[in-house]
Design a protein around this motif. Structure first.
Motif, PDB file in Angstrom:
ATOM      1  N   ILE A 188       0.860  -1.181   0.000  1.00 41.12           N
ATOM      2  CA  ILE A 188       0.000   0.000   0.000  1.00 41.12           C
ATOM      3  C   ILE A 188       0.896   1.231   0.000  1.00 41.12           C
ATOM      4  CG2 ILE A 188      -1.856   1.235   1.165  1.00 41.12           C
ATOM      5  CD1 ILE A 188      -2.627  -1.383   2.533  1.00 41.12           C
ATOM      6  N   ILE A 190      -1.482  -1.535  -4.172  1.00 42.00           N
ATOM      7  CA  ILE A 190      -2.624  -0.655  -3.908  1.00 42.00           C
ATOM      8  C   ILE A 190      -2.114   0.776  -3.789  1.00 42.00           C
ATOM      9  CG2 ILE A 190      -4.560  -0.141  -2.394  1.00 42.00           C
ATOM     10  CD1 ILE A 190      -4.592  -3.015  -1.496  1.00 42.00           C
ATOM     11  N   ALA A 198      -8.089   0.730   1.653  1.00 38.39           N
ATOM     12  CA  ALA A 198      -7.194  -0.344   1.212  1.00 38.39           C
ATOM     13  C   ALA A 198      -7.285  -1.546   2.141  1.00 38.39           C
ATOM     14  CB  ALA A 198      -5.762   0.168   1.143  1.00 38.39           C
TER      15      ALA A 198
END
Length: 380
Positions: free
Chosen positions: A319, A340, A368
């Motif tokens: 992320i 992500i 996320a």
């Protein structure tokens, strides 16, 4: 034919533009796994995803708390994979714990300079210089380097090495509490006559003009400023980020920008071009290191007994907010990495990034984490 249908379905997923109403953009779908067989881990970037400066953003505290059980024990393995640094991992973990309200271990913090500890055996007893904000010399000393000086300390030994020092209004404290190895070194040999064997850019330079001048002196003379031109000592950078998201609305110049400036000047004054080694994202080794650390987190924190001692992950989630660093790195790291991209930092686009498209684009880290837990069949 079944394989063809699966591939066609995957292609259609990549062409998907959005998933309303949460403004999620997905270019790849993954199959949900039942909780009893799930094996996954998460790597979070910090600046622009979890924090902006020292302020939590994007519901980061709530998102992280979902990775713990009601007793505060970690149930989902995760690490912070950041190119930032300047302080020991233990100190950074304590800071994050206080800011985010969850218990974070030093072993869960992987900073840009964390791989430097792998070079201890080579330079353990050699004079090395540590550059950057924060506590660069302390970081290197804790890794095991015994003769380390910050660039602030090192420059203080050379009279007039910084010709602009008299015009600088801020004060420089030379860490009067030098570590014991530095004090012992002072009694053995004067740093001015001792050859610097390596330079480590631990974190962002605070004084570009002074640091570029001193580093050119070191690197162009074989580690003996003021002497003749000689072979360059090794130069290591914790990362090569051109920019990052801080508190200012637009990105700030990072270590990569400093490297470009240093390299441009060095290449004009030295017969050979500057040689250097960069660590951190998007280097695939940074992601392999994160995977190894996550493997160590699983045995002590996995909520599923059958996962304990398991040394593989079906999916690893990255992320991040920087397409060229976080997303590019995850895409290079292997198909088991799922990237992500959040809109809370460097990236602010409505659609996916054109050059480094993520597998999923969301507004923030809370979205996320919600996506990951839903896809993995993990209840809150």
């Amino acid at each position: 034919m079944k394989l063809v249908r699966i591939l066609r379905k995957a292609t259609e997923c990549r062409k998907s533009a959005s998933i309303s109403p949460t403004r999620l953009f997905s270019s790849r779908q993954i199959h949900s796994l039942p909780p009893e067989s799930a094996s996954f881990g998460i790597a979070f970037d910090i600046d622009g995803v979890i924090l902006r400066g020292n302020i939590p953003i994007g519901g980061s505290s709530r998102a992280l708390k979902r990775l713990y059980d009601d007793s505060g024990n970690l149930r989902i393995p995760y690490v912070f994979l950041t190119n930032g640094g300047g302080v020991p991992e233990s100190k950074r973990a304590a800071e994050l714990t206080k800011l985010l309200g969850v218990n974070i271990l030093a072993s869960q913090v992987i900073q840009g300079h964390s791989p430097f500890k792998q070079l201890v055996q080579r330079f353990e007893n050699e004079l090395i210089i540590a550059v950057g904000k924060g506590e660069p010399a302390t970081v290197m000393s804790e890794y095991g380097f015994k003769n380390v000086l910050s660039v602030d300390e090192y420059a203080s030994y050379f009279e007039n090495i910084d010709p602009l020092a008299q015009y600088k209004n801020w004060t420089k404290q030379l860490t009067g509490n030098r570590n014991s190895s530095s004090r012992e070194m002072d009694t053995i040999d004067d740093p001015c006559s001792q050859r610097v064997k390596a330079v480590f850019i631990v974190s962002d330079s605070v004084d570009w003009s002074r640091d570029i001048q001193v580093l050119c002196d070191i690197l162009s003379t074989g580690g003996l400023p003021g002497r003749e031109i000689a072979s360059q000592p090794p130069l290591y950078l914790a990362n090569d980020d051109l920019s990052y998201q801080g508190l200012f609305p637009t990105e700030r110049l990072g270590m990569g920008a400093f490297r470009i400036a240093l390299e441009s000047i060095f290449n004009r004054i030295h017969p050979n071009v500057l040689k250097y080694t960069s660590y951190g994202k998007p280097n695939p080794t940074a992601f392999r290191n994160a995977e190894n650390v996550l493997m160590q987190v699983v045995p002590s924190h996995s909520s599923h007994p059958e996962n304990r001692g398991q040394h593989t992950f079906k999916t690893l989630y990255m992320i991040g907010d920087n397409p060229s660093v976080d997303i590019n790195g995850a895409r290079q790291a292997g198909l088991h990495w799922f990237s992500i991209l959040t809109r809370t930092g460097v990236f602010k686009g409505e659609k996916n990034h054109a050059n480094h498209p993520a597998d999923l684009v969301v507004d923030n880290v809370e979205q996320a984490v919600a996506y990951i837990l839903r896809k993995e069949g993990i209840s809150s």
